[in-house]
Design a protein around this motif. Structure first.
Motif, short mmCIF file in Angstrom:
data_model
loop_
_atom_site.label_atom_id
_atom_site.label_comp_id
_atom_site.label_asym_id
_atom_site.label_seq_id
_atom_site.Cartn_x
_atom_site.Cartn_y
_atom_site.Cartn_z
N ALA A 90 0.74 -1.20 0.10
CA ALA A 90 0.02 0.03 0.02
C ALA A 90 0.97 1.43 0.09
CB ALA A 90 -0.84 -0.03 1.30
N GLY A 91 0.20 2.22 -0.44
CA GLY A 91 0.92 3.65 -0.44
C GLY A 91 1.86 3.85 -1.48
N MET A 92 2.50 5.06 -1.08
CA MET A 92 3.60 5.29 -2.30
C MET A 92 5.10 5.58 -1.40
SD MET A 92 1.92 5.60 -5.24
CE MET A 92 2.52 6.58 -6.28
N VAL A 93 6.15 5.72 -2.20
CA VAL A 93 7.34 5.91 -1.60
C VAL A 93 8.03 7.04 -2.23
CG1 VAL A 93 9.62 4.95 -1.23
CG2 VAL A 93 7.79 3.39 -1.10
N MET A 94 8.61 7.97 -1.42
CA MET A 94 9.36 9.14 -2.04
C MET A 94 10.53 8.64 -2.97
SD MET A 94 8.89 11.49 1.34
CE MET A 94 9.33 13.15 0.45
N ARG A 95 10.74 9.09 -4.11
CA ARG A 95 11.81 8.59 -4.96
C ARG A 95 13.23 9.23 -4.68
NH1 ARG A 95 9.68 7.99 -10.91
NH2 ARG A 95 12.01 8.72 -11.18
N ALA A 96 14.28 8.30 -4.79
CA ALA A 96 15.53 8.51 -4.37
C ALA A 96 16.05 9.55 -5.38
CB ALA A 96 16.60 7.15 -4.39
N ASP A 97 15.88 9.38 -6.61
CA ASP A 97 16.37 10.47 -7.43
C ASP A 97 15.94 11.94 -7.20
OD1 ASP A 97 13.94 9.84 -8.54
OD2 ASP A 97 14.52 9.55 -10.57
N MET A 142 16.80 19.40 7.35
CA MET A 142 15.75 18.18 7.90
C MET A 142 14.84 18.09 6.57
SD MET A 142 14.50 20.06 11.44
CE MET A 142 14.24 18.78 11.97
N ILE A 143 14.66 16.50 6.29
CA ILE A 143 13.78 16.05 5.54
C ILE A 143 12.30 15.66 6.00
CG2 ILE A 143 13.42 14.24 3.41
CD1 ILE A 143 16.63 13.89 3.47
N CYS A 144 11.45 16.23 5.59
CA CYS A 144 10.10 15.93 5.85
C CYS A 144 9.49 14.97 5.22
CB CYS A 144 9.20 17.33 6.05
SG CYS A 144 9.76 18.36 6.98
N GLY A 145 9.24 13.54 5.88
CA GLY A 145 8.90 12.51 5.10
C GLY A 145 7.09 12.61 4.91
N ARG A 146 6.94 11.90 3.88
CA ARG A 146 5.32 11.71 3.52
C ARG A 146 5.14 10.38 3.08
NH1 ARG A 146 1.29 15.32 4.88
NH2 ARG A 146 2.53 16.99 5.98
N PHE A 147 3.91 10.01 2.96
CA PHE A 147 3.45 8.77 2.23
C PHE A 147 4.19 7.69 2.99
CE2 PHE A 147 4.61 11.84 -1.52
CZ PHE A 147 3.33 12.27 -1.57
N GLU A 148 4.63 6.54 2.25
CA GLU A 148 4.91 5.48 3.17
C GLU A 148 6.50 5.60 3.60
OE1 GLU A 148 3.25 2.79 4.23
OE2 GLU A 148 1.69 4.02 3.50
N GLY A 149 7.09 6.73 3.14
CA GLY A 149 8.55 7.00 3.62
C GLY A 149 9.51 7.28 2.44
N LEU A 150 10.74 7.10 2.73
CA LEU A 150 11.69 7.50 1.47
C LEU A 150 12.49 6.49 1.31
CD1 LEU A 150 13.49 9.61 0.36
CD2 LEU A 150 14.85 9.96 2.32
N GLY A 166 8.76 10.04 18.75
CA GLY A 166 8.10 9.38 19.90
C GLY A 166 7.39 8.02 19.11
N ASP A 167 6.83 6.93 19.66
CA ASP A 167 6.30 5.95 19.16
C ASP A 167 5.05 6.29 18.60
OD1 ASP A 167 8.61 4.66 19.74
OD2 ASP A 167 7.90 3.89 21.69
N PHE A 168 4.68 7.14 17.70
CA PHE A 168 3.49 7.23 17.02
C PHE A 168 3.69 7.96 15.71
CE2 PHE A 168 4.92 11.07 19.35
CZ PHE A 168 4.76 12.14 18.64
N VAL A 169 2.67 7.90 14.82
CA VAL A 169 3.04 8.30 13.32
C VAL A 169 2.13 9.43 12.95
CG1 VAL A 169 2.79 7.39 11.08
CG2 VAL A 169 3.34 5.61 12.94
N LEU A 170 2.81 10.37 12.18
CA LEU A 170 2.14 11.84 11.84
C LEU A 170 1.81 11.56 10.33
CD1 LEU A 170 4.29 14.22 13.86
CD2 LEU A 170 2.14 13.65 14.33
N THR A 171 1.29 12.49 9.76
CA THR A 171 0.87 12.19 8.18
C THR A 171 2.24 12.81 7.72
OG1 THR A 171 -0.14 14.40 8.57
CG2 THR A 171 -1.63 12.52 8.39
N GLY A 172 3.06 13.65 8.31
CA GLY A 172 4.28 14.13 7.60
C GLY A 172 5.12 14.65 8.66
N GLY A 173 6.54 15.18 8.31
CA GLY A 173 7.38 15.38 9.21
C GLY A 173 7.28 17.06 9.51
N GLU A 174 6.55 17.62 8.87
CA GLU A 174 6.64 19.20 9.26
C GLU A 174 6.41 19.46 10.56
OE1 GLU A 174 6.23 18.38 4.79
OE2 GLU A 174 5.21 17.68 6.56
#
Length: 267
Positions: A90-97, A142-150, A166-174
């Protein structure tokens, strides 16, 4: 012609992969503690960081904030920054390039000692000691993650440090990025009016902070502890230490265990 950044006072000019029309209108400040954010939502900054003491310090150039809009480095007409996970799922992954191009732009001309951090729930937990360490350096990117990660390859290639609130998940890193910046910036010289404020608060000594009181002397039948009104500074310090230890022992057994181990070792 030199490839070194040109500096004019505290302002510096550096080469960038970004088109000049997309550059931030605020010139980079040389030698100032800087937080540089790679994000899909640059408009989220400075956010709450632009208010109160951190906001005043930002205006006074005690620290600087820069953003690199990730979308501008995306692929194709729609500036895509993500793709489906290899192996399915599921989801999408942030592209390396895409991320690599953004990182190169964000770190161009930055001090080598400025760490590259990725806000991730699987990272090392952020704490006061890390905030103190970051405040003593040149800043952070700082890299703000989104989606399923990087994509893991870009993390490995750049030696990126993953950090978690902490031990919880946000919708993004902002939001996490703003919290980390606030915790670090407030430790910079001149940001807080009273340097002693940071010496007595929670975690600085390894303990939670003691209770605080102010006027009125009595409220709803509850009075300020007499010792705090005694003027006896030795007794006040003793009371505060006892309260901090009691609170830590009751609420944070992990901190209490670390504190007592350190105390006993130094005894």
């Amino acid at each position: 012609m030199s490839d070194q950044p040109r500096s004019h006072g505290r302002k510096s000019i550096t080469a960038s992969l970004q088109p000049r029309s997309l550059m931030d209108h605020n010139p980079r400040l040389a030698g100032v503690w800087t937080a540089h954010i790679i994000t899909l939502f640059p408009e989220a900054f400075p956010g709450v960081l632009g208010e109160s003491l951190t906001g005043r310090a930002l205006k006074d150039r005690l620290w600087a904030l820069e953003t690199t809009p990730l979308r501008e480095f995306g692929e194709g007409r729609h500036r895509n920054v993500d793709d489906t996970p290899a192996g399915g799922g599921a989801g999408m992954v942030m592209r390396a390039d895409v991320m690599s191009r953004a990182i190169e732009a964000a770190t161009a001309g930055a001090p080598p000692a400025r760490p590259l951090l990725y806000l991730s729930p699987r990272g090392r937990r952020f704490d006061q000691a890390m905030a103190q360490h970051l405040s003593e350096g040149p800043g952070m990117t700082m890299i703000c993650g989104r989606f399923e990660g990087l994509d893991e390859r870009v993390i490995d290639h750049y030696g990126i440090t993953e950090v978690s609130l902490g031990d919880f998940v946000l919708t993004g890193g902002e939001i996490a990025a703003q919290a980390m910046i606030d915790a670090s910036v407030r430790l910079l010289p001149g940001v807080l009016g009273n340097a002693a404020s940071t010496e007595e608060e929670s975690f600085t000594s390894g303990l939670l902070e003691h209770p605080q009181y102010t006027r009125p002397a009595e409220w709803n039948g509850r009075a300020i502890p007499e010792v705090l009104l005694s003027g006896n500074h030795a007794k006040i310090a003793e009371w505060r230490q006892a309260q901090a230890e009691a609170l830590t022992r009751a609420r944070r057994p992990d901190l209490w265990q670390a504190y007592t181990a350190k105390r006993d070792k130094g005894a």
